[in-house]
Motif scaffolding. Sequence first.
Motif, PDB file in Angstrom:
ATOM      1  N   LEU A  26       0.835  -1.195   0.000  1.00 13.14           N
ATOM      2  CA  LEU A  26       0.000   0.000   0.000  1.00 13.14           C
ATOM      3  C   LEU A  26       0.873   1.249   0.000  1.00 13.14           C
ATOM      4  N   GLU A  27       0.336   2.313  -0.526  1.00  9.78           N
ATOM      5  CA  GLU A  27       1.030   3.590  -0.449  1.00  9.78           C
ATOM      6  C   GLU A  27       1.177   3.989   1.016  1.00  9.78           C
ATOM      7  N   ALA A  28       2.351   4.440   1.366  1.00  7.41           N
ATOM      8  CA  ALA A  28       2.607   4.856   2.748  1.00  7.41           C
ATOM      9  C   ALA A  28       2.026   6.247   2.965  1.00  7.41           C
ATOM     10  N   LYS A  29       0.694   6.298   2.939  1.00  6.44           N
ATOM     11  CA  LYS A  29      -0.027   7.552   3.070  1.00  6.44           C
ATOM     12  C   LYS A  29      -0.981   7.491   4.253  1.00  6.44           C
ATOM     13  N   SER A  30      -1.244   8.630   4.830  1.00  4.03           N
ATOM     14  CA  SER A  30      -2.100   8.721   6.005  1.00  4.03           C
ATOM     15  C   SER A  30      -3.485   8.145   5.751  1.00  4.03           C
ATOM     16  N   TYR A  31      -4.051   8.368   4.562  1.00  6.22           N
ATOM     17  CA  TYR A  31      -5.424   7.932   4.297  1.00  6.22           C
ATOM     18  C   TYR A  31      -5.572   6.418   4.252  1.00  6.22           C
ATOM     19  N   ASN A  32      -4.473   5.700   4.049  1.00  6.80           N
ATOM     20  CA  ASN A  32      -4.534   4.237   4.066  1.00  6.80           C
ATOM     21  C   ASN A  32      -4.453   3.655   5.476  1.00  6.80           C
ATOM     22  N   THR A  37       5.662   5.109   7.181  1.00 10.45           N
ATOM     23  CA  THR A  37       6.739   4.542   6.376  1.00 10.45           C
ATOM     24  C   THR A  37       6.466   3.067   6.140  1.00 10.45           C
ATOM     25  N   ARG A  38       7.104   2.536   5.095  1.00 17.55           N
ATOM     26  CA  ARG A  38       6.899   1.142   4.702  1.00 17.55           C
ATOM     27  C   ARG A  38       8.255   0.465   4.515  1.00 17.55           C
ATOM     28  N   GLN A  39       8.326  -0.804   4.916  1.00 20.95           N
ATOM     29  CA  GLN A  39       9.556  -1.566   4.772  1.00 20.95           C
ATOM     30  C   GLN A  39       9.212  -2.979   4.326  1.00 20.95           C
ATOM     31  N   LYS A  40       9.925  -3.490   3.329  1.00 20.97           N
ATOM     32  CA  LYS A  40       9.677  -4.847   2.850  1.00 20.97           C
ATOM     33  C   LYS A  40      10.665  -5.810   3.493  1.00 20.97           C
ATOM     34  N   GLU A  41      10.134  -6.881   4.074  1.00 17.93           N
ATOM     35  CA  GLU A  41      10.951  -7.937   4.653  1.00 17.93           C
ATOM     36  C   GLU A  41      10.473  -9.261   4.084  1.00 17.93           C
ATOM     37  N   MET A  70       6.801  -9.855   2.857  1.00 15.91           N
ATOM     38  CA  MET A  70       5.908  -9.108   3.733  1.00 15.91           C
ATOM     39  C   MET A  70       6.243  -7.611   3.724  1.00 15.91           C
ATOM     40  N   TYR A  71       5.198  -6.776   3.729  1.00 11.60           N
ATOM     41  CA  TYR A  71       5.379  -5.341   3.894  1.00 11.60           C
ATOM     42  C   TYR A  71       4.982  -4.959   5.314  1.00 11.60           C
ATOM     43  N   LYS A  72       5.845  -4.208   5.980  1.00 10.81           N
ATOM     44  CA  LYS A  72       5.536  -3.730   7.321  1.00 10.81           C
ATOM     45  C   LYS A  72       5.356  -2.221   7.272  1.00 10.81           C
TER      46      LYS A  72
END
Length: 383
Positions: free
Chosen positions: A299-305, A313-317, A320-322
């Motif tokens: 997902l977009e790392a945006k407030s509305y989501n 912020t978003r990080q891929k591990e 999985m996206y955290k």
Amino acid sequence: MQTKPKYILVFLVVTFITSLTSYAPLHAQDDKFVVVLDAGHGGGDSGNVGNGHSEKNIALKVTLEVGKALEKNPDIKVIYTRKTDVFVELYERANIANKADADLFVSIHCNAHNSQASGTETFVLGEKNTARNFDVAKRENEVIFLEDNYEENYAGFDPSSPESTIAIGIEQEVYVEQSIILARKIEDNFIGKAKRKSRGLKQASLLVIRNTYMPSVLVEVGFLTNKREGAYLNTKSGQSKMAASIKDAIIAYKKELDLNVGNHIVGSENEAITANSSETMIYEGVTFKVQIAASYKELEAKSYNFKGLSDITRQKEGNMYKYFSGKTSDYNKIKKLQSTAKSNGYSDAFIIAIKAGEKIDLDQVLKSTPKAKTASKSKTASN
């Protein structure tokens, strides 16, 4: 002679159209949620035979029933490590899951003990081996002695050595949080739906899930060495109820990932220091964030989501996206942001600590001395 090129042209067109239609379902299948089901033991490895029951057979029957139910869901692809009474090496079970780029790995077993112990247990990989958990890990891991070239395949791993079992959790570390979520759902279903006694979620160093690159659990559906429980698990009805509980947990886990980005995230259970709004608590060189969600969806790392939360912020591990809210060295400030996240519906939001770009243990950070500064107070106080 002039008709021959026409036949060739028609053949090429038909071949091209056929290739398109055959490719479509294969491509669609790539988008499915892939579950690898692993029936423990098999072939010359009978597993435990408490009260004359066969672990390898019961595990297989439960596994096949879980798979049959999951296969009815068009969004799920099921892969089995075995569907018959054959022996599959532990490392090969993980290889099957990794090659399939699976979303989940579920290994199904039956328990044993030298007493009349009873109840279900679901294990995720971890180093927190109690004496009992180590016994389980030792019993399951000793299967490697039935394999050819086990010393080569497991790099000198010794199932009897606690030191060996501590070292095998590195590959799974990134997936432990999601594994715990699935394990809890399985145990909750054993209690609520199958009406069975649960011994809870456990962590142990189990070879069968050490090299899987996805959330993975090992399920012990009960003790064959317990007379009543062994008899129950040896019935069609008992196997069906245990299978349904596991299947429903997998479905619920998938839905939680699909609907949003999951609120039920496992974090530190020991955030000992209570935030005080009148102080700043700066830990130099450390950055705190609030983890609010984890999902296979990007997902977009945006407030509305994320329900209006700020500084996302978003990080891929792995696969999985955290997703995180906030970024500060002030522990009191991050505690306030955690409280905000919880009040906005992320009830299991938790704090993580980062230093030099690497995640570090939060409890260890909090044991160190912060650079605390009391907020300024009015100088006009009367004497």
